[in-house]
Enzyme design. Structure first.
Site, PDB file in Angstrom:
ATOM      1  CD  GLU A 228      -4.349  -9.446  -7.743  1.00  0.00           C
ATOM      2  OE1 GLU A 228      -3.976  -8.346  -8.233  1.00  0.00           O
ATOM      3  OE2 GLU A 228      -5.535  -9.785  -7.652  1.00  0.00           O
TER       4      GLU A 228
ATOM      5  CD  GLU B  32      -8.194  -2.176  -8.569  1.00  0.00           C
ATOM      6  OE1 GLU B  32      -7.713  -2.424  -7.443  1.00  0.00           O
ATOM      7  OE2 GLU B  32      -8.844  -3.004  -9.243  1.00  0.00           O
TER       8      GLU B  32
HETATM    9  C1  LIG Z   1      -6.703  -7.193  -5.556  1.00  0.00           C
HETATM   10  S1  LIG Z   1      -7.046  -7.445  -3.866  1.00  0.00           S
HETATM   11  C2  LIG Z   1      -6.028  -8.850  -3.487  1.00  0.00           C
HETATM   12  C3  LIG Z   1      -6.440  -9.592  -2.231  1.00  0.00           C
HETATM   13  C4  LIG Z   1      -5.601 -10.808  -1.897  1.00  0.00           C
HETATM   14  N1  LIG Z   1      -4.213 -10.453  -1.671  1.00  0.00           N
HETATM   15  C5  LIG Z   1      -5.694 -11.848  -2.967  1.00  0.00           C
HETATM   16  O1  LIG Z   1      -4.709 -12.009  -3.701  1.00  0.00           O
HETATM   17  O2  LIG Z   1      -6.732 -12.488  -3.103  1.00  0.00           O
HETATM   18  C6  LIG Z   1      -6.207  -6.088  -3.144  1.00  0.00           C
HETATM   19  C7  LIG Z   1      -6.441  -5.916  -1.667  1.00  0.00           C
HETATM   20  O3  LIG Z   1      -5.550  -4.933  -1.204  1.00  0.00           O
HETATM   21  C8  LIG Z   1      -6.202  -4.062  -0.305  1.00  0.00           C
HETATM   22  N2  LIG Z   1      -5.460  -2.797  -0.377  1.00  0.00           N
HETATM   23  C9  LIG Z   1      -5.339  -1.965  -1.442  1.00  0.00           C
HETATM   24  N3  LIG Z   1      -4.566  -0.911  -1.152  1.00  0.00           N
HETATM   25  C10 LIG Z   1      -4.176  -1.079   0.139  1.00  0.00           C
HETATM   26  C11 LIG Z   1      -3.377  -0.302   1.020  1.00  0.00           C
HETATM   27  N4  LIG Z   1      -2.831   0.845   0.627  1.00  0.00           N
HETATM   28  N5  LIG Z   1      -3.189  -0.765   2.276  1.00  0.00           N
HETATM   29  C12 LIG Z   1      -3.754  -1.928   2.686  1.00  0.00           C
HETATM   30  N6  LIG Z   1      -4.540  -2.683   1.905  1.00  0.00           N
HETATM   31  C13 LIG Z   1      -4.753  -2.281   0.643  1.00  0.00           C
HETATM   32  C14 LIG Z   1      -7.629  -4.004  -0.818  1.00  0.00           C
HETATM   33  O4  LIG Z   1      -8.544  -3.598   0.194  1.00  0.00           O
HETATM   34  C15 LIG Z   1      -7.834  -5.447  -1.300  1.00  0.00           C
HETATM   35  O5  LIG Z   1      -8.377  -6.257  -0.297  1.00  0.00           O
END
Ligand SMILES: C[S@@+](CC[C@H](N)C(=O)[O-])C[C@H]1O[C@@H](n2cnc3c(N)ncnc32)[C@H](O)[C@@H]1O
Length: 384
Positions: free
Chosen positions: A144, A153
């Site tokens: 997501e 973002e």
């Molecule tokens: C929009 S949230 C979605 C969280 C979860 N998958 C959900 O659907 O409820 C995006 C998540 O991705 C993580 N994230 C973003 N970019 C990332 C990266 N390059 N590597 C690892 N995690 C990442 C963020 O810290 C965040 O927790």
């Protein structure tokens, strides 16, 4: 860390992975972490996403109505957050799920995975996806990654990086497709923001007079700068709003379509589109434009979904999402009539100061139903 037991481990990024993470520009990872990732480490923020029923239902249905994509398969969850998508993937029958999360939320995800009895399948890795090293290629990438108006973002860069490194040639992306939409709208927000701007300037003028009278320093030389600062804040920054469908005054247009299996970072770095919007409400004001997105879960051509699911963030009378819509207000708002057309040249680029924020430009030409064309007007906005 649990992730190391079977060979999955964070490692130093390859230069191509790092470049992908940076969207090709030199992003300071420490600054990026402080500005962007830090909020995702808070449960309140994850809870906001977990409480969005439209979002949750779409991902839940996409997984459980297409179990054939998950049964006995290897799944990579990019940005697992609380771990919700990884847990669903395991419950749907995945053989192995790599759940990668850059922040300390990984600790909470690990606890949630254990408490829900899927720790034998889900391996939570606290790492940037760009840095992680997996012991095998995967059948499914689920993520997501969508921000306001889809691309704010710039997290899709990370999904592309993961796909290019870890997805099998036969693999599927969840979601598989995404689209950006723009529609002409009417809204009281334009008047409200103009009033706020004018009040701020009246307040400034009183402040200048009082500072001069009380302290003998004339601040007037800063009036122009203060006005620009406030104009940007009140009038040139897009607004988050959940609009009602009756605020849309013309046909929406698709400005970008993304195939998540093939898209490149180059392709999403800048979005440009020329389109015409037909006004279908008589004697109204064109307050501005609304931007939103939808995504689809279709699997791939070789391995299609049995049940195609849509996640839609368009204005709706029944539902709303935490994404809402981004509203771009025109000042002054032109009067429009049914049968008029607005010819739009649109662009959206990453902000030079922060690659996760966007600079947007609309050049609009009103073509009235009488045949008269008004001169084009350009309006610039930031999505902050
Ligand atoms: C929009 S949230 C979605 C969280 C979860 N998958 C959900 O659907 O409820 C995006 C998540 O991705 C993580 N994230 C973003 N970019 C990332 C990266 N390059 N590597 C690892 N995690 C990442 C963020 O810290 C965040 O927790």
């Amino acid at each position: 860390m649990a992730g190391r037991s079977n060979g999955a481990s964070p490692m130093a990024p390859s230069s191509s992975a790092e470049a992908a993470a940076n969207g090709g520009g030199g992003v300071d990872k420490g600054v990026d972490f402080a500005n962007y990732f830090c909020t995702y480490a808070f449960l309140y923020h994850q809870k906001e996403m977990l409480s969005d029923r439209v979002r949750m239902d779409a991902y839940f249905n996409s997984v459980f109505q297409n179990k054939h994509h998950f049964q006995n398969k290897v799944v990579l969850d990019v940005g697992t957050g609380s771990g919700i998508l990884a847990i669903w993937s395991a419950q749907a029958g995945a053989r192995k799920v790599y759940a990668v999360e850059a922040t300390k939320m990984a600790d909470h995800a690990r606890r949630l995975v254990e408490a829900n009895g899927v720790a034998d399948v889900v391996e939570v890795l606290e790492a940037s996806i760009e840095d992680v090293d997996l012991p095998e290629k995967v059948d499914v990438i689920i993520s997501e990654w969508m921000g306001y108006f889809l691309l704010r973002e710039s997290m899709f860069d990370s999904v592309i990086c993961a796909r290019d490194r870890w997805l099998k040639p036969t693999g599927v992306m969840y979601p598989s497709h995404a689209r950006m939409w723009i529609a002409p709208i009417r809204s009281g927000l334009g008047d409200q923001k103009m009033n706020d701007f004018e009040s701020a300037m009246n307040d400034w003028r009183s402040f200048v007079a009082e500072t001069d009278a009380n302290y003998g320093v004339n601040m007037n030389v800063l009036t122009k700068a203060y006005k620009e600062e406030n104009r940007k804040y009140y009038l040139k920054t897009s607004l988050w709003n959940n609009l009602h469908p009756n605020q849309i005054v013309g046909t929406p247009a698709i400005v970008k379509e993304i195939d998540c299996l093939t898209a490149t970072i180059e392709e999403i770095r800048e979005v440009t589109s020329n389109f015409s919007l037909n006004i279908n409400v008589d004697r109204t004001r064109l307050s501005g434009f609304a931007g939103w997105f939808d995504v689809h879960f279709r699997g791939s051509l070789q391995n299609p979904a049995t049940s195609e699911i849509e996640l839609n963030t368009a204005p709706s009378a029944e539902d709303y999402t935490h994404w809402g819509q981004q509203v771009f207000l025109l000042h002054p708002p032109p009067r429009v009539n049914e049968g008029d057309a607005v010819i739009v040249s649109f662009s959206m680029r990453r902000s030079t100061e922060n690659h996760r924020l966007m600079d947007v430009e609309f050049t609009c030409e009103l073509q009235q139903s009488t045949g008269k064309r008004l001169p084009p007007v350009t309006s610039k906005f930031s999505i902050e």
